[in-house]
Design a protein around this motif. Structure first.
Motif, PDB file in Angstrom:
ATOM      1  N   GLY A  84      94.318 -89.997 -36.369  1.00 30.92           N
ATOM      2  CA  GLY A  84      95.517 -89.240 -36.736  1.00 30.92           C
ATOM      3  C   GLY A  84      95.632 -87.884 -36.079  1.00 30.92           C
ATOM      4  N   LYS A  85      94.552 -87.431 -35.435  1.00 33.01           N
ATOM      5  CA  LYS A  85      94.596 -86.184 -34.670  1.00 33.01           C
ATOM      6  C   LYS A  85      95.258 -86.466 -33.316  1.00 33.01           C
ATOM      7  N   THR A  86      95.508 -85.412 -32.560  1.00 36.93           N
ATOM      8  CA  THR A  86      96.021 -85.592 -31.201  1.00 36.93           C
ATOM      9  C   THR A  86      95.109 -84.877 -30.219  1.00 36.93           C
ATOM     10  N   VAL A  87      94.945 -85.478 -29.052  1.00 37.25           N
ATOM     11  CA  VAL A  87      94.214 -84.824 -27.971  1.00 37.25           C
ATOM     12  C   VAL A  87      95.236 -84.095 -27.110  1.00 37.25           C
ATOM     13  N   ASP A  88      94.892 -82.880 -26.673  1.00 36.02           N
ATOM     14  CA  ASP A  88      95.876 -82.042 -25.979  1.00 36.02           C
ATOM     15  C   ASP A  88      96.389 -82.695 -24.700  1.00 36.02           C
ATOM     16  N   PHE A  89      95.441 -83.179 -23.869  1.00 36.17           N
ATOM     17  CA  PHE A  89      95.828 -83.684 -22.553  1.00 36.17           C
ATOM     18  C   PHE A  89      95.016 -84.925 -22.190  1.00 36.17           C
ATOM     19  N   VAL A  90      95.685 -85.839 -21.518  1.00 36.31           N
ATOM     20  CA  VAL A  90      95.022 -87.018 -20.971  1.00 36.31           C
ATOM     21  C   VAL A  90      95.199 -87.000 -19.462  1.00 36.31           C
ATOM     22  N   PHE A  91      94.082 -87.008 -18.750  1.00 36.15           N
ATOM     23  CA  PHE A  91      94.085 -87.049 -17.291  1.00 36.15           C
ATOM     24  C   PHE A  91      93.413 -88.343 -16.837  1.00 36.15           C
ATOM     25  N   ASN A  92      93.616 -88.679 -15.564  1.00 34.42           N
ATOM     26  CA  ASN A  92      92.737 -89.687 -14.970  1.00 34.42           C
ATOM     27  C   ASN A  92      92.396 -89.281 -13.545  1.00 34.42           C
ATOM     28  N   SER A  93      91.242 -89.750 -13.107  1.00 32.34           N
ATOM     29  CA  SER A  93      90.736 -89.379 -11.790  1.00 32.34           C
ATOM     30  C   SER A  93      91.535 -90.059 -10.692  1.00 32.34           C
ATOM     31  N   LYS A  94      91.881 -89.307  -9.667  1.00 32.75           N
ATOM     32  CA  LYS A  94      92.576 -89.901  -8.521  1.00 32.75           C
ATOM     33  C   LYS A  94      91.670 -90.859  -7.762  1.00 32.75           C
ATOM     34  N   ASP A  95      90.359 -90.694  -7.893  1.00 37.01           N
ATOM     35  CA  ASP A  95      89.413 -91.533  -7.155  1.00 37.01           C
ATOM     36  C   ASP A  95      89.286 -92.929  -7.741  1.00 37.01           C
ATOM     37  N   ASP A  96      89.121 -93.006  -9.076  1.00 36.45           N
ATOM     38  CA  ASP A  96      88.846 -94.321  -9.670  1.00 36.45           C
ATOM     39  C   ASP A  96      89.620 -94.593 -10.961  1.00 36.45           C
ATOM     40  N   ASN A  97      90.623 -93.761 -11.249  1.00 34.53           N
ATOM     41  CA  ASN A  97      91.459 -93.915 -12.452  1.00 34.53           C
ATOM     42  C   ASN A  97      90.700 -93.775 -13.762  1.00 34.53           C
ATOM     43  N   THR A  98      89.496 -93.199 -13.732  1.00 29.46           N
ATOM     44  CA  THR A  98      88.757 -92.972 -14.957  1.00 29.46           C
ATOM     45  C   THR A  98      89.511 -91.979 -15.846  1.00 29.46           C
ATOM     46  N   PRO A  99      89.774 -92.359 -17.106  1.00 26.77           N
ATOM     47  CA  PRO A  99      90.508 -91.439 -17.988  1.00 26.77           C
ATOM     48  C   PRO A  99      89.627 -90.283 -18.460  1.00 26.77           C
ATOM     49  N   LEU A 100      90.269 -89.183 -18.801  1.00 27.80           N
ATOM     50  CA  LEU A 100      89.588 -88.012 -19.328  1.00 27.80           C
ATOM     51  C   LEU A 100      90.473 -87.380 -20.389  1.00 27.80           C
ATOM     52  N   TYR A 101      89.951 -87.297 -21.613  1.00 28.23           N
ATOM     53  CA  TYR A 101      90.664 -86.609 -22.683  1.00 28.23           C
ATOM     54  C   TYR A 101      90.159 -85.167 -22.737  1.00 28.23           C
ATOM     55  N   MET A 102      91.100 -84.212 -22.868  1.00 23.31           N
ATOM     56  CA  MET A 102      90.706 -82.800 -22.878  1.00 23.31           C
ATOM     57  C   MET A 102      91.508 -81.991 -23.887  1.00 23.31           C
ATOM     58  N   ASP A 103      90.823 -81.048 -24.509  1.00 21.15           N
ATOM     59  CA  ASP A 103      91.467 -80.002 -25.297  1.00 21.15           C
ATOM     60  C   ASP A 103      91.165 -78.666 -24.642  1.00 21.15           C
ATOM     61  N   PHE A 104      92.160 -77.794 -24.582  1.00 17.75           N
ATOM     62  CA  PHE A 104      91.967 -76.428 -24.096  1.00 17.75           C
ATOM     63  C   PHE A 104      92.050 -75.486 -25.299  1.00 17.75           C
ATOM     64  N   ILE A 105      91.152 -74.521 -25.357  1.00 19.35           N
ATOM     65  CA  ILE A 105      91.191 -73.565 -26.459  1.00 19.35           C
ATOM     66  C   ILE A 105      90.913 -72.169 -25.929  1.00 19.35           C
ATOM     67  N   SER A 106      91.769 -71.223 -26.320  1.00 16.00           N
ATOM     68  CA  SER A 106      91.637 -69.840 -25.866  1.00 16.00           C
ATOM     69  C   SER A 106      90.833 -69.019 -26.865  1.00 16.00           C
ATOM     70  N   TYR A 107      89.969 -68.168 -26.319  1.00 14.79           N
ATOM     71  CA  TYR A 107      89.195 -67.230 -27.130  1.00 14.79           C
ATOM     72  C   TYR A 107      89.488 -65.818 -26.633  1.00 14.79           C
ATOM     73  N   HIS A 108      89.818 -64.933 -27.573  1.00 13.63           N
ATOM     74  CA  HIS A 108      90.178 -63.562 -27.233  1.00 13.63           C
ATOM     75  C   HIS A 108      89.121 -62.584 -27.753  1.00 13.63           C
TER      76      HIS A 108
END
Length: 293
Positions: A159-183
């Motif tokens: 039920g959560k969401t992952v910020d971004f889904v990428f995949n590699s241009k080399d082999d289409n391997t998926p990558l889930y990523m969250d970005f978080i800022s710290y001040h």
């Protein structure tokens, strides 16, 4: 400079500045006048305060796009740091637009609008607009590393969401990523490397646990639809990177030791001999290495 009086006058001046410094962002945002008026109302009492701050404090860090626009216009130097930063933001957004599928631009637009409308009610240590700009910077950074952007705010089985889904241009391997800022992380509060490491690890682990609760995982992989997909957190550090120099060895070690955490990144700002500002979004360890030379 005379302070504009009516809300309509302020709106027109605001829109002129948007078209002057960040026309592509303003156009992409499709932001309505009514939304801009609300933003102006939120910051109108700060107009004179901003001018006074610029006169007395050359190290002032703007708290929103409005701050940047006002201070950029107030500084007679066309290469001033506020105008330069706005140009930098505009360039990042333009390049993201060129690098991703057009179908994803409406979701990118959401981050742009939030960045433009974010206003800190009090001038202190919070910088909401940088949280949203951090998402754009992180996206641009990963795209330049040889990945394609596939989705934004993708729902997970828990039920959560992952910020971004990428995949590699080399082999289409998926990558889930969250970005978080710290001040304003203050390493000087920690007397030993062990205590500062514990602080950082706890910060990152809290975010990861909250996002992956009730999901099956192994090392840096999440089990999604019977597939193992790597999930990474990209911490974005805002503020003066010099304060981390004492713990440079720790930062280097953390880069290689945290399975679900990418090397901490930061925006390095440099001025050349001609007064031009240069911006590099790179790992904190790289910045610290350059600062020590």
């Amino acid at each position: 400079m005379n302070t504009p009086t009516t809300i309509e006058e302020q709106l027109n001046i605001f829109k002129q500045k948007l078209n002057k410094y960040i026309p592509e962002i303003y156009s992409l945002s499709e932001i309505k006048d009514s939304m801009l008026k609300k933003k102006i109302n939120a910051v109108k009492e700060r107009y004179n305060q901003l001018i006074k701050i610029e006169v007395t404090n050359t190290n002032y860090r703007p708290h929103c796009i409005y701050d940047l626009l006002v201070l950029a216009e107030n500084d007679p130097n066309p290469k001033n740091r506020y105008a330069s930063f706005l140009i930098h933001i505009e360039t990042i957004v333009k390049e993201i637009k060129e690098l991703i599928d057009s179908s994803l631009m409406p979701k990118v637009k959401d981050a742009i609008v939030q960045m433009m409308l974010a206003v800190d009610k009090k001038i202190g240590t919070n910088f909401q607009y940088l949280n949203f700009y951090g998402e754009l910077l992180g996206t641009h950074f990963i795209l330049k590393k040889g990945f394609n952007l596939i989705d934004i705010e993708k729902e997970l089985p828990n039920g959560k969401t992952v910020d971004f889904v990428f995949n590699s241009k080399d082999d289409n391997t998926p990558l889930y990523m969250d970005f978080i800022s710290y001040h304003n992380i203050d390493p000087s509060r920690y007397k030993t490397e062990e205590k500062f490491e514990s602080f950082l690890r706890k910060k990152f682990e809290e975010k990861i646990i909250a996002k992956t609760v009730n999901l099956k995982s192994r090392d840096q992989f999440l089990e999604i639809d019977n597939k193992e997909i790597p999930f990474m957190l990209l911490p974005i550090i805002w503020g003066d990177p010099d304060v981390f120099l004492t713990f440079r060895n720790l930062i280097n070690r953390l880069d290689d030791s945290m399975l679900n955490v990418a090397p901490m990144a930061t925006l390095l700002i440099e001025k050349d001999n001609h007064g031009n500002m240069h911006y590099s979004f790179t790992t904190l360890s790289n910045v610290l290495e350059r600062l020590e030379k």
